[in-house]
Design a protein around this motif. Structure first.
Motif: not given
Length: 597
Positions: A237-262
């Motif tokens: 929520l504090e990143s420029s991707l959300v605060r400035q560009l209002q992008m929707d982050i649907l999923e994050i992949a980290r070391n083989g693990t997926r976090f849906t709608l983080p």
């Protein structure tokens, strides 16, 4: 009244009607008036065409080229990201800094191309900081107008009045001669807009583009966070991707693990791959931000966001295309089309695979980055009978060319200094600067021709004949005698205030350049009749013809933001009336102090 004076008066009346009604383009009106004056014999052919060789017209044309060379360097992208951060923290401070920045640039670069470049920048800032663009676009236009008043080079109006003065044998006005008083007006104008005008600006919701409203141009793409990125350790929520560009982050992949709608408090780490949904416009904004960072801190797929001059292209897969049914890897997309895929819009489904593994279908749209020089080749492919795709849009992305910027700005500064010191004529200096820029490769002749706003050049050349006609027919002397006989007993200050007021009203309904061409000969004649200096009257006409704040048609930058901000005509009256009044009162008192009679 002589026949020539009657003809001139009728032509002036016709000019005002045509400029106000806008039934014909302003440049066509200006040239038509010139032709009529020549055909009726009020001016000779040489006098009628003299506007094309007038130093003011030539200087304006070459100043457009210098402006184009400066804006071509992509320097504005450098400030956009920083301004966005300030707007998010404090709207009023952001408006203040934006207006100071735009005014500073407009003092030395023609304000029309400056506003043209800043409109998308300001809309991007407004969207990122959740401000209605209508709150920022009128301040943008007003700042460019006030900045242009600060030097002789800032606006074509100043150069036009100076050109008329030289033609009439009046001493030339220096580049910085009006700067002292203009800076006072600029200070008052910015404070007014920040503390009063901002409240008067509309806050209604703009009508949304249906394609944006219904998400028809949204894309899904993967963004990888690079080591050392400013996003590392930041909550979503504090990143420029959300605060400035209002992008929707649907999923994050980290070391083989997926976090849906983080969740919003999810902390980003280096190596995270974010599956995001965004529009082409937001993708371009993301790339603009990445380009001001020396080491790219994000990449899309295997593509760094900071790579060289390029264009964002939306390519729709055509029916029966050879690449239909293939993946991007199988189609050898990157090598064959010299394009890096950034995102794919694939029907309405959410893509879960890497871009190069997506099977392409007819109607899929690929958002790709293409080297600018190869776009022409893609368009040739598009025209082939078995075209693999159709290009539905393209948006150019320009890197910040540091070498080009410092070379261009150095030449502009040298030009200003040499002209201000009286060592070189400003027209000659502008031409020399452009030629040097062409020789060193900062701008091509094709780009130079395209940078010139020929509409304004033709308006200047055409309206200059009006002033000559007024002098030849004696109409300027008749008007001057009428004013001095009726107002002379009140003193020159009262007459000057009246000239400013009349010019201000006239420029609200017709071209600022046409108004200046009409009023400047009258101002000079009044001064000659009274036996006083014409400089105060010329400065008053310069300021009044430029300071057009009450209507969207009085000044070209107002017209440019009119549609972009989805304003109503009354919005300009509400915000601009008091500002016009302030400038009139201040100028009436201070012009005689700065420029004695």
């Amino acid at each position: 009244m002589t026949t020539a004076a009657i003809i001139t008066l009728l032509i002036v009346a016709l000019a005002i009607i045509l400029f106000v009604t806008e039934v014909v383009s302003i440049d066509v009106v200006a040239i038509s008036l010139m032709v009529i004056l020549m055909l009726t014999g009020v001016v000779t052919v040489a006098e009628g065409l003299s506007g094309f060789s007038n130093p003011a017209t030539i200087t304006v044309a070459f100043m457009f080229i210098l402006s184009g060379a400066l804006l071509k360097t992509g320097a504005l992208q450098y400030v956009t990201h920083r301004l966005t951060r300030i707007f998010i923290i404090n709207h009023r401070l952001g408006i203040l800094l934006m207006m100071v920045l735009v005014a500073s640039i407009s003092a030395f670069v023609n304000n029309t191309p400056v506003v043209a470049v800043f409109i998308p920048v300001v809309i991007q800032i407004a969207n990122a900081s959740k401000i209605n663009p209508a709150k920022l676009l009128i301040p943008l236009s007003f700042a460019s107008i006030m900045g242009g008043m600060c030097t002789l080079l800032g606006t074509s109006t100043n150069l036009l009045v100076n050109g008329i003065a030289l033609r009439e044998g009046v001493e030339a006005i220096g580049i910085f001669e009006m700067s002292g008083l203009a800076l006072i007006l600029l200070f008052v104008g910015i404070l007014y807009m920040v503390f009063i005008g901002y409240r008067l600006l509309p806050s209604r919701e703009p009508e949304s583009d249906l394609k944006v409203k219904f998400g028809l141009r949204d894309y899904l793409t993967d963004i990888e966070i690079m080591p050392g990125s400013k996003l590392v350790g930041i909550k979503i929520l504090e990143s420029s991707l959300v605060r400035q560009l209002q992008m929707d982050i649907l999923e994050i992949a980290r070391n083989g693990t997926r976090f849906t709608l983080p969740p919003g408090d999810f902390v980003l780490q280096a190596g995270d791959i974010l599956k995001t949904r965004c529009s082409a416009e937001k993708m371009m904004a993301l790339k603009d931000q990445a380009r001001i960072i020396t080491n790219p801190d994000m990449k899309i797929g295997d593509h760094d966001l900071g790579e060289g001059n390029s264009t964002l292209v939306e390519m729709v897969i055509t029916s029966n295309a050879a690449i239909e049914g293939q993946t991007l890897r199988e189609a050898d997309f990157r090598r064959r089309f010299r394009a890096a895929p950034l995102a794919i819009r694939h029907r309405e489904e959410v893509l879960r695979e890497n871009l190069y593994d997506v099977v392409l279908r007819s109607g899929d749209v690929i958002l790709a980055e293409v080297k600018s020089h190869f776009v022409h080749a893609l368009k040739l492919m598009e025209n082939e009978q078995d075209a693999p795709f159709a290009i539905i849009s393209q948006q150019e992305l320009t890197d910040f060319d540091r070498r080009g910027f410092w070379t261009t700005i150095s030449l502009v500064i040298a030009m200003v200094i040499l002209a201000a010191m009286g060592w070189v004529d400003i027209t000659a200096a502008a031409i020399a600067a452009v030629i040097l820029l062409v020789f060193i490769g900062n701008i091509t002749m094709k780009e130079a021709y395209e940078a010139v706003n020929w509409k304004i050049v033709f308006v200047l050349a055409g309206v200059l004949s009006l002033g000559i006609a007024m002098k030849n027919s004696g109409l300027d002397l008749m008007i001057a005698n009428l004013l001095t006989n009726n107002l002379g007993t009140f003193g020159p200050v009262f007459i000057l205030s009246g000239i400013y007021f009349a010019t201000s009203l006239l420029t609200e309904v017709m071209s600022n350049n046409a108004t200046a061409a009409l009023m400047a000969p009258i101002g000079i004649t009044i001064a000659t009749t009274l036996g006083i200096s014409p400089t105060p009257f010329l400065i008053a006409i310069m300021f009044a013809a430029s300071a057009s704040f009450m209507t969207p048609i009085g000044y070209q930058t107002n017209t440019m933001v009119y549609s972009a901000g989805q304003y109503k005509f009354t919005d300009f009256i509400k915000v601009g009336f008091l500002l016009n009044l302030l400038f009139w009162i201040i100028s009436s008192f201070l012009i005689p102090l700065f420029f004695p009679f």
